[in-house]
Design a protein around this motif. Structure first.
Motif, PDB file in Angstrom:
ATOM      1  N   PHE A  90       8.767 -84.193 -88.541  1.00 52.48           N
ATOM      2  CA  PHE A  90       7.534 -83.828 -87.851  1.00 52.48           C
ATOM      3  C   PHE A  90       6.743 -82.845 -88.686  1.00 52.48           C
ATOM      4  O   PHE A  90       7.284 -81.874 -89.214  1.00 52.48           O
ATOM      5  N   TYR A 101       1.662 -74.580 -82.201  1.00 49.70           N
ATOM      6  CA  TYR A 101       1.518 -75.657 -83.163  1.00 49.70           C
ATOM      7  C   TYR A 101       0.934 -76.908 -82.505  1.00 49.70           C
ATOM      8  O   TYR A 101       1.168 -77.165 -81.337  1.00 49.70           O
ATOM      9  N   THR A 102       0.254 -77.705 -83.337  1.00 43.86           N
ATOM     10  CA  THR A 102      -0.071 -79.080 -82.991  1.00 43.86           C
ATOM     11  C   THR A 102       0.795 -79.967 -83.870  1.00 43.86           C
ATOM     12  O   THR A 102       0.776 -79.828 -85.096  1.00 43.86           O
ATOM     13  N   PHE A 103       1.556 -80.832 -83.236  1.00 48.28           N
ATOM     14  CA  PHE A 103       2.480 -81.688 -83.969  1.00 48.28           C
ATOM     15  C   PHE A 103       1.896 -83.078 -84.196  1.00 48.28           C
ATOM     16  O   PHE A 103       1.116 -83.580 -83.384  1.00 48.28           O
ATOM     17  N   GLY A 104       2.355 -83.706 -85.287  1.00 49.34           N
ATOM     18  CA  GLY A 104       2.109 -85.117 -85.469  1.00 49.34           C
ATOM     19  C   GLY A 104       3.126 -85.924 -84.667  1.00 49.34           C
ATOM     20  O   GLY A 104       4.007 -85.367 -84.010  1.00 49.34           O
ATOM     21  N   SER A 105       3.009 -87.235 -84.731  1.00 52.30           N
ATOM     22  CA  SER A 105       3.861 -88.104 -83.913  1.00 52.30           C
ATOM     23  C   SER A 105       5.188 -88.426 -84.585  1.00 52.30           C
ATOM     24  O   SER A 105       6.030 -89.081 -83.975  1.00 52.30           O
TER      25      SER A 105
END
Lengths: 112, 112
Positions: A90, A101-105
């Protein structure tokens, strides 16, 4: 709003092969992170960056390299893949280190 | 050593009842805490936060409690809904820190 985009989403590698995972964010965030998630281990930090041109080691950096040549991109490289690197990876970004945080998929990587 | 611990890997709750997820930490310098929710094949998404100057923070059905002396925080979900079924991670950061430390996650199942 794209947020954090990770490519590829899935990959199978043979032991010894190399590859690069790409993370791109469009939120003008300074901080970017690469985590791996393994069963029973939670999210463990591999490397992170506090700004363009900077990188730092996290908890489990061995076997990985990173680069942050542009503010919006954070690349994670595996020079010689090993089965122990089979995991879900991630990427995350944040405005500051202590902001959420903003996470990716995620990228599911299997090394055979 | 794991600085943030979630000792319950899984939890099952009936729909409409309260879900309580627990998290313990060891570093007394941690002063900001987050809960993330993760569905399968997706990245974690931010749920709720609390700073050390508070002992409670509410957002709709979600409440986080912080007990600094016990180095313990908990997430309460009332009432629980089937859509709450997910893995929940707690995370902690220290003042001026560059990263959050994540727990191993608790898988919540809400039974209709």
């Amino acid at each position: 709003n794209a947020g954090v985009t990770q490519t590829p989403k899935f990959r199978v590698l043979k032991t010894g092969q190399s590859m690069t995972l790409l993370c791109a964010q469009d939120m003008n965030h300074e901080y970017m992170y690469w985590y791996r998630q393994d069963p029973g281990m939670g999210l463990r930090l591999i490397h992170y960056s506090v700004g363009e041109g900077t990188t730092a080691k996290g908890e489990v950096p061995d076997g990985y390299n990173v680069s942050r040549l542009k503010k919006q991109n954070f690349l994670l490289g595996l020079e010689s893949a090993a089965p122990s690197q089979t995991s879900v990876y991630f990427c995350a970004s944040s405005y500051l280190g202590t902001y959420g945080y903003t996470f990716g998929s995620g990228t599911r990587l299997t090394v055979v | 050593d794991q600085q943030v611990k979630q000792n319950s890997p899984s939890l099952s709750v009936q729909e409409g009842r309260i879900s309580i997820l627990n998290c313990d930490y060891t570093n007394s310098m941690f002063d900001y805490f987050l809960w993330y929710k993760k569905y399968p094949a997706e990245g974690p998404t931010f749920l709720i936060s609390i700073s050390s100057i508070k002992d409670k923070n509410e957002d709709g059905r979600f409440t986080v409690f912080l007990n600094k002396s016990a180095k313990h925080l908990s997430l309460h979900i009332v009432p629980s809904q089937p859509g709450d079924s997910a893995v929940y991670f707690c995370a902690a950061s220290a003042i001026g820190g560059n990263q959050f430390y994540f727990g191993t996650g608790t898988s919540l199942t809400v039974i209709p």
